[in-house]
Scaffold this motif. Structure first.
Motif, PDB file in Angstrom:
ATOM      1  N   ILE A 218       0.824  -1.203   0.000  1.00 13.68           N
ATOM      2  CA  ILE A 218       0.000   0.000   0.000  1.00 13.68           C
ATOM      3  C   ILE A 218       0.859   1.254   0.000  1.00 13.68           C
ATOM      4  O   ILE A 218       0.524   2.256  -0.642  1.00 13.68           O
ATOM      5  CB  ILE A 218      -0.967  -0.014   1.210  1.00 13.68           C
ATOM      6  N   THR A 219       1.985   1.226   0.715  1.00 17.66           N
ATOM      7  CA  THR A 219       2.860   2.405   0.771  1.00 17.66           C
ATOM      8  C   THR A 219       3.370   2.770  -0.613  1.00 17.66           C
ATOM      9  O   THR A 219       3.320   3.937  -1.027  1.00 17.66           O
ATOM     10  CB  THR A 219       4.042   2.146   1.714  1.00 17.66           C
ATOM     11  N   ARG A 220       3.883   1.778  -1.355  1.00 17.66           N
ATOM     12  CA  ARG A 220       4.405   2.053  -2.694  1.00 17.66           C
ATOM     13  C   ARG A 220       3.288   2.482  -3.637  1.00 17.66           C
ATOM     14  O   ARG A 220       3.485   3.369  -4.479  1.00 17.66           O
ATOM     15  CB  ARG A 220       5.126   0.828  -3.245  1.00 17.66           C
ATOM     16  N   ALA A 221       2.124   1.869  -3.517  1.00 14.81           N
ATOM     17  CA  ALA A 221       1.009   2.253  -4.380  1.00 14.81           C
ATOM     18  C   ALA A 221       0.585   3.696  -4.105  1.00 14.81           C
ATOM     19  O   ALA A 221       0.336   4.468  -5.039  1.00 14.81           O
ATOM     20  CB  ALA A 221      -0.172   1.304  -4.163  1.00 14.81           C
ATOM     21  N   ALA A 222       0.517   4.064  -2.827  1.00 11.06           N
ATOM     22  CA  ALA A 222       0.139   5.435  -2.469  1.00 11.06           C
ATOM     23  C   ALA A 222       1.150   6.428  -3.010  1.00 11.06           C
ATOM     24  O   ALA A 222       0.786   7.512  -3.500  1.00 11.06           O
ATOM     25  CB  ALA A 222       0.019   5.552  -0.949  1.00 11.06           C
ATOM     26  N   GLU A 223       2.415   6.065  -2.961  1.00 14.97           N
ATOM     27  CA  GLU A 223       3.467   6.941  -3.472  1.00 14.97           C
ATOM     28  C   GLU A 223       3.307   7.151  -4.970  1.00 14.97           C
ATOM     29  O   GLU A 223       3.400   8.277  -5.466  1.00 14.97           O
ATOM     30  CB  GLU A 223       4.838   6.340  -3.165  1.00 14.97           C
ATOM     31  N   GLN A 224       3.056   6.089  -5.713  1.00 15.77           N
ATOM     32  CA  GLN A 224       2.891   6.205  -7.163  1.00 15.77           C
ATOM     33  C   GLN A 224       1.611   6.943  -7.536  1.00 15.77           C
ATOM     34  O   GLN A 224       1.562   7.654  -8.536  1.00 15.77           O
ATOM     35  CB  GLN A 224       2.890   4.815  -7.795  1.00 15.77           C
ATOM     36  N   LEU A 225       0.566   6.781  -6.719  1.00 12.76           N
ATOM     37  CA  LEU A 225      -0.709   7.446  -6.989  1.00 12.76           C
ATOM     38  C   LEU A 225      -0.740   8.883  -6.475  1.00 12.76           C
ATOM     39  O   LEU A 225      -1.709   9.602  -6.692  1.00 12.76           O
ATOM     40  CB  LEU A 225      -1.852   6.658  -6.334  1.00 12.76           C
ATOM     41  N   ASN A 226       0.343   9.275  -5.772  1.00 12.27           N
ATOM     42  CA  ASN A 226       0.413  10.607  -5.179  1.00 12.27           C
ATOM     43  C   ASN A 226      -0.720  10.838  -4.178  1.00 12.27           C
ATOM     44  O   ASN A 226      -1.323  11.906  -4.115  1.00 12.27           O
ATOM     45  CB  ASN A 226       0.379  11.696  -6.264  1.00 12.27           C
ATOM     46  N   LEU A 227      -0.999   9.805  -3.389  1.00  7.75           N
ATOM     47  CA  LEU A 227      -2.022   9.867  -2.351  1.00  7.75           C
ATOM     48  C   LEU A 227      -1.388   9.610  -0.991  1.00  7.75           C
ATOM     49  O   LEU A 227      -0.358   8.950  -0.891  1.00  7.75           O
ATOM     50  CB  LEU A 227      -3.093   8.792  -2.578  1.00  7.75           C
ATOM     51  N   ALA A 228      -2.025  10.139   0.049  1.00  4.44           N
ATOM     52  CA  ALA A 228      -1.615   9.767   1.392  1.00  4.44           C
ATOM     53  C   ALA A 228      -1.977   8.303   1.623  1.00  4.44           C
ATOM     54  O   ALA A 228      -3.013   7.823   1.148  1.00  4.44           O
ATOM     55  CB  ALA A 228      -2.317  10.649   2.427  1.00  4.44           C
ATOM     56  N   GLN A 229      -1.120   7.595   2.343  1.00  4.14           N
ATOM     57  CA  GLN A 229      -1.367   6.175   2.578  1.00  4.14           C
ATOM     58  C   GLN A 229      -2.693   5.954   3.301  1.00  4.14           C
ATOM     59  O   GLN A 229      -3.436   5.022   2.999  1.00  4.14           O
ATOM     60  CB  GLN A 229      -0.217   5.575   3.391  1.00  4.14           C
ATOM     61  N   THR A 230      -3.001   6.833   4.256  1.00  2.91           N
ATOM     62  CA  THR A 230      -4.275   6.688   4.969  1.00  2.91           C
ATOM     63  C   THR A 230      -5.467   6.886   4.045  1.00  2.91           C
ATOM     64  O   THR A 230      -6.464   6.179   4.156  1.00  2.91           O
ATOM     65  CB  THR A 230      -4.357   7.708   6.120  1.00  2.91           C
ATOM     66  N   ALA A 231      -5.355   7.838   3.125  1.00  2.00           N
ATOM     67  CA  ALA A 231      -6.459   8.079   2.186  1.00  2.00           C
ATOM     68  C   ALA A 231      -6.675   6.869   1.288  1.00  2.00           C
ATOM     69  O   ALA A 231      -7.823   6.472   1.028  1.00  2.00           O
ATOM     70  CB  ALA A 231      -6.171   9.314   1.342  1.00  2.00           C
ATOM     71  N   LEU A 232      -5.586   6.272   0.835  1.00  2.00           N
ATOM     72  CA  LEU A 232      -5.712   5.084  -0.006  1.00  2.00           C
ATOM     73  C   LEU A 232      -6.300   3.925   0.796  1.00  2.00           C
ATOM     74  O   LEU A 232      -7.155   3.181   0.303  1.00  2.00           O
ATOM     75  CB  LEU A 232      -4.347   4.699  -0.567  1.00  2.00           C
ATOM     76  N   GLY A 233      -5.852   3.779   2.047  1.00  2.00           N
ATOM     77  CA  GLY A 233      -6.396   2.724   2.902  1.00  2.00           C
ATOM     78  C   GLY A 233      -7.889   2.871   3.126  1.00  2.00           C
ATOM     79  O   GLY A 233      -8.633   1.885   3.136  1.00  2.00           O
ATOM     80  N   ILE A 234      -8.350   4.111   3.292  1.00  2.00           N
ATOM     81  CA  ILE A 234      -9.781   4.365   3.484  1.00  2.00           C
ATOM     82  C   ILE A 234     -10.568   3.956   2.244  1.00  2.00           C
ATOM     83  O   ILE A 234     -11.644   3.349   2.332  1.00  2.00           O
ATOM     84  CB  ILE A 234     -10.023   5.851   3.824  1.00  2.00           C
ATOM     85  N   GLN A 235     -10.041   4.283   1.069  1.00  5.56           N
ATOM     86  CA  GLN A 235     -10.716   3.912  -0.181  1.00  5.56           C
ATOM     87  C   GLN A 235     -10.880   2.392  -0.280  1.00  5.56           C
ATOM     88  O   GLN A 235     -11.939   1.899  -0.690  1.00  5.56           O
ATOM     89  CB  GLN A 235      -9.916   4.433  -1.377  1.00  5.56           C
ATOM     90  N   ILE A 236      -9.835   1.657   0.088  1.00  2.00           N
ATOM     91  CA  ILE A 236      -9.904   0.200  -0.008  1.00  2.00           C
ATOM     92  C   ILE A 236     -10.849  -0.368   1.048  1.00  2.00           C
ATOM     93  O   ILE A 236     -11.612  -1.312   0.781  1.00  2.00           O
ATOM     94  CB  ILE A 236      -8.500  -0.418   0.114  1.00  2.00           C
ATOM     95  N   ARG A 237     -10.829   0.194   2.248  1.00  2.00           N
ATOM     96  CA  ARG A 237     -11.779  -0.268   3.277  1.00  2.00           C
ATOM     97  C   ARG A 237     -13.213  -0.014   2.843  1.00  2.00           C
ATOM     98  O   ARG A 237     -14.104  -0.855   3.065  1.00  2.00           O
ATOM     99  CB  ARG A 237     -11.491   0.432   4.611  1.00  2.00           C
ATOM    100  N   ASN A 238     -13.457   1.148   2.224  1.00  2.00           N
ATOM    101  CA  ASN A 238     -14.807   1.435   1.724  1.00  2.00           C
ATOM    102  C   ASN A 238     -15.207   0.432   0.641  1.00  2.00           C
ATOM    103  O   ASN A 238     -16.359  -0.007   0.582  1.00  2.00           O
ATOM    104  CB  ASN A 238     -14.863   2.858   1.152  1.00  2.00           C
ATOM    105  N   LEU A 239     -14.255   0.076  -0.210  1.00  2.00           N
ATOM    106  CA  LEU A 239     -14.529  -0.915  -1.255  1.00  2.00           C
ATOM    107  C   LEU A 239     -14.848  -2.264  -0.638  1.00  2.00           C
ATOM    108  O   LEU A 239     -15.808  -2.939  -1.050  1.00  2.00           O
ATOM    109  CB  LEU A 239     -13.325  -1.022  -2.190  1.00  2.00           C
ATOM    110  N   GLU A 240     -14.082  -2.677   0.370  1.00  2.00           N
ATOM    111  CA  GLU A 240     -14.335  -3.959   1.033  1.00  2.00           C
ATOM    112  C   GLU A 240     -15.693  -3.960   1.735  1.00  2.00           C
ATOM    113  O   GLU A 240     -16.413  -4.965   1.714  1.00  2.00           O
ATOM    114  CB  GLU A 240     -13.220  -4.245   2.033  1.00  2.00           C
ATOM    115  N   GLU A 241     -16.050  -2.828   2.339  1.00  2.00           N
ATOM    116  CA  GLU A 241     -17.358  -2.746   2.998  1.00  2.00           C
ATOM    117  C   GLU A 241     -18.490  -2.852   1.988  1.00  2.00           C
ATOM    118  O   GLU A 241     -19.527  -3.479   2.263  1.00  2.00           O
ATOM    119  CB  GLU A 241     -17.458  -1.433   3.777  1.00  2.00           C
TER     120      GLU A 241
END
Length: 356
Positions: A69-92
């Protein structure tokens, strides 16, 4: 030639002193004709306002590509927490876990693998639909997808986008990934050509060596640091921070040390270049990096970069392409991209580059 240029959702351009522009890719290595933001805007009505959206699918596939997730957030230019929230919302929304954590990152669950397959299919269908629409309206042109590494994009990305507008019968799209990821994408026919470093002979892949680039030993700038060349033996006595053994720099250092019967003790093995730079800037660690990755930090005097004395602590830039595309590089690629890129990149590097 018309070039499909990214909007603000694709790249972030950061002005720098002198002549350097940093360009950071923020979309996955799929053959998308539109940025994630544009796709999301075009498809929002079709989605009907539900919680699962195309942006989340793109983020999800990006995480799987990197396995972290850290490397993906870096490439997407997103905060790691923001990316994590998006994935948690998707899982929910889908009601099942899609990723499972392990010591080195994440991997898809059984359900995640199923969603990954469908996500790529959805993105590919959008791409196909847009190509067919353009073909029907007479707008279809020869399109090349070109892979470049982060250091190249940071040094000459803005100029590449400008140079690529000089043709009138083709479009060029650029994707940014590490060299081993570009090679993998090429073998999967996801990109047409790539500028990548230290590519070993690979079945089905053609390569052309372009230049050698010497690397720098990097420390925090406390105003009193020595800036003279430094030898490998002295470097290895510092607290080095490097990426994993899949990384080019890691292999260059270890091979150069082995040739001299020197031991390598990596103090910090981290998951992203951003994490290495943070450690260096705090004075906790040192590292070995190419100029393109540290140019911004050097400009704001956060780092000191010392040339490395040994002439074999270098990386080699190659143009790579599939054998299926032919044994020779098309004149259009050579004239519009290969020549200008090598000239610009070597000019930025100065004495640290040697044309091959």
């Amino acid at each position: 030639m018309s070039v499909i240029l990214p909007d603000a959702g694709d790249f972030n351009f950061a002005s720098r002193p002198a002549d350097l522009h940093a360009v950071t890719r923020t979309r996955p290595i799929q053959k998308l004709l539109l940025s994630p933001r544009k796709i999301f805007g075009l498809m929002s009505q079709a989605i009907g306002g539900g919680a699962v959206n195309l942006k989340q699918l793109i983020y999800f596939t990006k995480i799987i590509e990197h396995g972290n997730i850290t490397r993906a957030a870096e490439q997407l230019n997103l905060a790691q927490t923001a990316l994590g929230i998006q994935i948690r919302n998707l899982e929910e929304e889908v009601g099942v876990a899609l990723l499972e954590r392990h010591s080195r990152g994440v991997r898809p669950t059984r359900a995640g693998k199923i969603l990954e397959t469908h996500a790529y299919e959805i993105l590919q269908r959008i791409d196909t639909a847009l190509e067919e629409v353009r073909g029907a309206t007479g707008l279809e042109k020869k399109s090349f997808i070109i892979g470049v590494t982060p250091s190249i994009m940071r040094l000459v990305g803005a100029e590449l986008l400008t140079v690529s507008q000089t043709a009138d019968s083709a479009t060029f799209r650029f994707v940014e990934e590490l060299s081993f990821q570009l090679l993998a994408a090429l073998t999967r026919d996801e990109i047409d050509y790539a500028f990548a470093f230290n590519i070993d002979p690979t079945s089905g892949v053609c390569r052309e060596a372009l230049l050698e680039e010497r690397l720098y030993f990097v420390t925090a700038d406390d105003g009193e640091r020595d800036r003279s060349p430094i030898g490998l033996e002295e470097i290895l006595r510092t607290d080095l921070a490097l990426l994993s053994s899949r990384d080019i720099i890691w292999n260059i250092i270890h091979k150069a040390a082995a040739r001299r019967s020197l031991d390598v003790d990596v103090a910090f093995e981290v998951q992203s270049t951003g994490a290495i730079k943070a450690l260096v800037e705090r004075g906790v660690a040192t590292s070995v990096m190419p100029y393109g990755i540290i140019a911004q930090e050097l400009s704001r005097k956060a780092f000191v970069a010392r040339p490395i004395s040994e002439t074999d602590v270098v990386r080699t830039l190659y143009l790579i392409w599939s054998e299926k595309s032919g044994a020779d590089v098309p004149a259009k690629i050579r004239e519009l991209l290969l020549g200008p890129l090598v000239a610009l990149y070597s000019r930025r590097l100065g004495s640290q580059a040697r044309l091959l």
